[in-house]
Design an enzyme around this catalytic site. Structure first.
Site, PDB file in Angstrom:
ATOM      1  N   GLU A 175      -4.640  11.948  -4.617  1.00 12.43           N
ATOM      2  CA  GLU A 175      -5.285  11.537  -5.863  1.00 12.43           C
ATOM      3  C   GLU A 175      -4.354  11.618  -7.066  1.00 12.43           C
ATOM      4  O   GLU A 175      -4.794  11.553  -8.216  1.00 12.43           O
ATOM      5  CB  GLU A 175      -6.528  12.403  -6.098  1.00 12.43           C
ATOM      6  CG  GLU A 175      -7.574  12.271  -5.017  1.00 12.43           C
ATOM      7  CD  GLU A 175      -8.432  11.022  -5.144  1.00 12.43           C
ATOM      8  OE1 GLU A 175      -8.880  10.715  -6.256  1.00 12.43           O
ATOM      9  OE2 GLU A 175      -8.661  10.352  -4.115  1.00 12.43           O
ATOM     10  N   HIS A 246     -11.601  16.620  -9.278  1.00 16.94           N
ATOM     11  CA  HIS A 246     -10.156  16.781  -9.412  1.00 16.94           C
ATOM     12  C   HIS A 246      -9.870  18.102 -10.104  1.00 16.94           C
ATOM     13  O   HIS A 246     -10.695  18.601 -10.884  1.00 16.94           O
ATOM     14  CB  HIS A 246      -9.540  15.645 -10.242  1.00 16.94           C
ATOM     15  CG  HIS A 246      -9.580  14.308  -9.586  1.00 16.94           C
ATOM     16  ND1 HIS A 246      -9.942  13.156 -10.247  1.00 16.94           N
ATOM     17  CD2 HIS A 246      -9.288  13.929  -8.315  1.00 16.94           C
ATOM     18  CE1 HIS A 246      -9.886  12.131  -9.425  1.00 16.94           C
ATOM     19  NE2 HIS A 246      -9.486  12.568  -8.247  1.00 16.94           N
ATOM     20  N   CYS A 367      -7.910  12.188 -18.035  1.00 15.94           N
ATOM     21  CA  CYS A 367      -8.008  11.192 -16.962  1.00 15.94           C
ATOM     22  C   CYS A 367      -7.327   9.888 -17.332  1.00 15.94           C
ATOM     23  O   CYS A 367      -6.826   9.163 -16.469  1.00 15.94           O
ATOM     24  CB  CYS A 367      -9.474  10.907 -16.645  1.00 15.94           C
ATOM     25  SG  CYS A 367     -10.307  12.191 -15.690  1.00 15.94           S
TER      26      CYS A 367
END
Length: 446
Positions: A175, A246, A367
Site C-alpha cells: 500500500e 493504513h 493521504c
C-alpha cells in the site's frame, strides 16, 4: 551532510470523484456511500492545500489524476464495442465492476509508492516502488499508470530509479508510503525507515477488515532499493479493527519525531527499542504518544488527527502539524492537538486545512501527498512543469472551474458524457503539466 528538503507530490483530484463506498475497513468511505460528491470543490480544496505548503517555502509538485472511467479495464474483462457502449453495458451488467473502473482513488498519493531517498539508498539514487494496491480492486488498477506518472515526474535515470510494482500476488500486498515513515536528524542525512506491516504472507488472517500490507512486500522493497536501517514494526490488530486501514491513520513522523496513538503498534516497546538501535550514533528519536484515554480510537478515526502532515517549515524551530478541519471540530482531538502546541515538545504549531471532500472518503491531508526527500541537484532534475507555483495554481484552478462538475451522484458515473468530459479535461491537463501526448491510455489508442 548533503542538504535536502522534503518535497510533497500531491494527487490532483479527478473529475469522477465520488462516494461509492469501495473500501472495506475505511469507515468514512462506507458511511458516506451513495452520497452526492462535488468533484470541483474536491479538486479546489486539494489545490488550496498545495498552495498552503508552497507558500510555507516547501517544494510542492502535482500528480495528474488517472484516466477514469478505466475503459481498458472493462474491455479486458469482456465488455466490447465503442467506449461509450462499454461503459453503459458494464453499469447494466456488473455495476460493482463499473464503479471500480470509475474510482478517483489515485488522488491519495500516499499510496502511490514507497520512496527511499538517495541518502539511504545503496546506489545513491532516489528509489520509488509504485504500490500494487491489490487488496481492493479499484486501487489495483492504478499501478501501471502510477509508474508512468512517476517516470514523467522523475525522468533522470541517473538520479532516480522508478521500479515496477511488486508482483500482483497477495503475498506481496503493498500500500505504499501510507505505511512507511522515515526519521532522521536532517533530511539530507542518513535516516531510519519504519516499514509498518499488517500481516505476514502466510499468516491465517482472521480480522474483520483486511490487513493490506504484508511484511514480505516491505522486505522486498528494502532489498530492491538497498534501503539502509530498516525497522519492521507490526501495526496493531486493534487499530485495523477500529478503522485504521493504513498506519498513517494512527501515526505520522518526520525528522526525529514520531507522533502516534497508543494503539498504533502491536508492540510499542519493541518498536521504540528497534528505532533507537537503528538510530544509534545518528540522532535521538523523540516519541510522542497519545493514549486511548486522551483520544479514543473512534474519535481518532473521526478526526484523522494522525493523518496530518508533519512539516519542518523553513525558519521555524519546531515542527508544524497540518491537520484536517475535522480535528478542529472534534473536541477531544482538538484538545490533544492544541496541547501539543502548548507543550515544549517537538510540535510547535497546529494549523488546519479544509479537505472535507476527500475526508468523506477517508483521506486526510497526509493521504493526499507522497513525500520525497530531494537534494538541490535532484530538485533540478524533476519535471519543472509539475512544480507548484502561484501561476500554476491559477491555471489549474481555472481548468477545474471549466472542466469539473459541481455535483456527482453515484448513478451519474454511468453517463457517457462524463467519459467525454473527463478525457477532454485530462487531455488539456497533459499540456499544462508537460506530460506528453501519450500519457493516458485513451491518448495512445485514439
Amino acid at each position: 551532510m548533503t542538504f535536502a528538503v522534503e518535497a510533497n507530490c500531491d494527487g490532483l483530484v479527478g473529475p469522477t470523484h465520488s462516494y461509492v463506498g469501495l473500501s472495506p475497513g475505511n469507515l468514512a468511505s462506507t458511511r458516506n456511500a451513495g452520497e452526492v460528491s462535488n468533484p470541483r470543490a474536491a479538486a479546489l480544496e486539494g489545490l488550496a492545500k498545495m498552495r498552503r505548503l508552497s507558500d510555507l517555502g516547501l517544494p510542492q509538485f502535482v500528480l495528474a489524476p488517472h484516466e477514469r472511467p478505466a475503459i481498458r479495464f472493462l474491455k479486458s474483462i469482456g465488455f466490447s464495442g465503442a467506449d461509450e457502449t462499454v461503459l453503459e453495458d458494464a453499469w447494466k451488467a456488473a455495476p460493482a465492476l463499473a464503479a471500480a473502473a470509475c474510482s478517483s482513488s489515485s488522488m491519495w498519493a500516499a499510496n502511490a509508492a514507497t520512496v527511499t531517498p538517495s541518502a539511504d539508498a545503496a546506489d545513491g539514487r532516489v528509489h520509488f516502488s509504485p504500490a500494487n494496491l491489490l487488496t481492493n480492486l479499484h486501487r489495483s488498477l492504478e499501478g501501471e499508470q502510477t509508474t508512468r506518472a512517476l517516470r514523467r515526474l522523475f525522468p533522470d535515470a541517473r538520479r532516480f530509479a522508478v521500479h515496477d510494482p511488486l508482483p500482483a500476488q497477495p503475498h506481496f500486498a503493498d500500500e505504499g508510503a501510507a505505511n512507511h515513515v522515515r526519521l532522521c536528524a536532517e533530511h539530507g542525512g542518513p535516516g531510519v525507515n519504519l516499514f509498518v506491516w499488517g500481516r505476514q504472507a502466510w499468516e491465517d488472517w482472521d480480522g474483520a477488515f483486511p490487513a493490506r500490507q504484508t511484511r514480505e512486500a516491505f522486505e522486498a522493497i528494502q532489498r530492491r532499493h538497498g534501503a539502509a536501517r530498516g525497522v519492521f514494526p507490526r501495526q496493531a490488530k486493534a487499530a485495523i479493527a477500529g478503522g485504521a486501514f493504513h498506519n498513517d491513520v494512527v501515526c505520522v513522523g518526520t525528522r526525529q519525531c514520531l507522533f502516534f496513538h497508543e494503539r498504533a503498534f502491536e508492540d510499542r516497546v519493541a518498536m521504540e527499542r528497534a528505532v533507537r538501535t537503528a538510530a544509534a550514533d545518528l540522532f535521538e528519536p523523540v516519541f510522542v504518544e497519545v493514549s486511548e484515554a486522551e483520544l479514543p480510537i473512534a474519535d481518532l478515526v473521526a478526526s484523522y488527527l494522525f493523518n496530518s502532515q508533519l512539516l519542518a517549515v523553513p525558519g521555524e524551530d519546531r515542527l508544524v502539524l497540518l491537520a484536517p478541519a475535522e480535528t478542529r471540530d472534534n473536541p477531544r482531538a482538538y484538545a490533544v492537538a492544541e496541547g501539543l502546541a502548548a507543550s515544549n515538545g517537538p510540535i510547535g504549531r497546529v494549523d488546519y486545512v479544509d479537505v472535507r471532500q476527500s475526508m468523506r472518503n477517508g483521506g486526510g491531508p497526509a493521504c493526499l501527498r507522497l513525500r520525497v526527500v530531494l537534494t538541490d541537484e535532484e530538485l533540478e532534475a524533476v519535471n519543472p512543469a509539475q512544480r507548484f507555483s502561484p501561476d500554476l495554481h491559477k491555471t489549474l484552478a481555472d481548468w477545474v472551474e471549466r472542466r469539473y462538475r459541481d455535483s456527482l451522484a453515484p448513478g451519474d458515473l454511468a453517463d457517457p458524457l462524463l467519459l467525454t468530459e473527463s478525457r477532454e479535461a485530462l487531455d488539456e491537463l497533459t499540456r499544462i503539466l508537460s506530460l506528453g501526448g501519450d500519457f493516458y491510455p485513451f491518448q495512445r489508442t485514439a
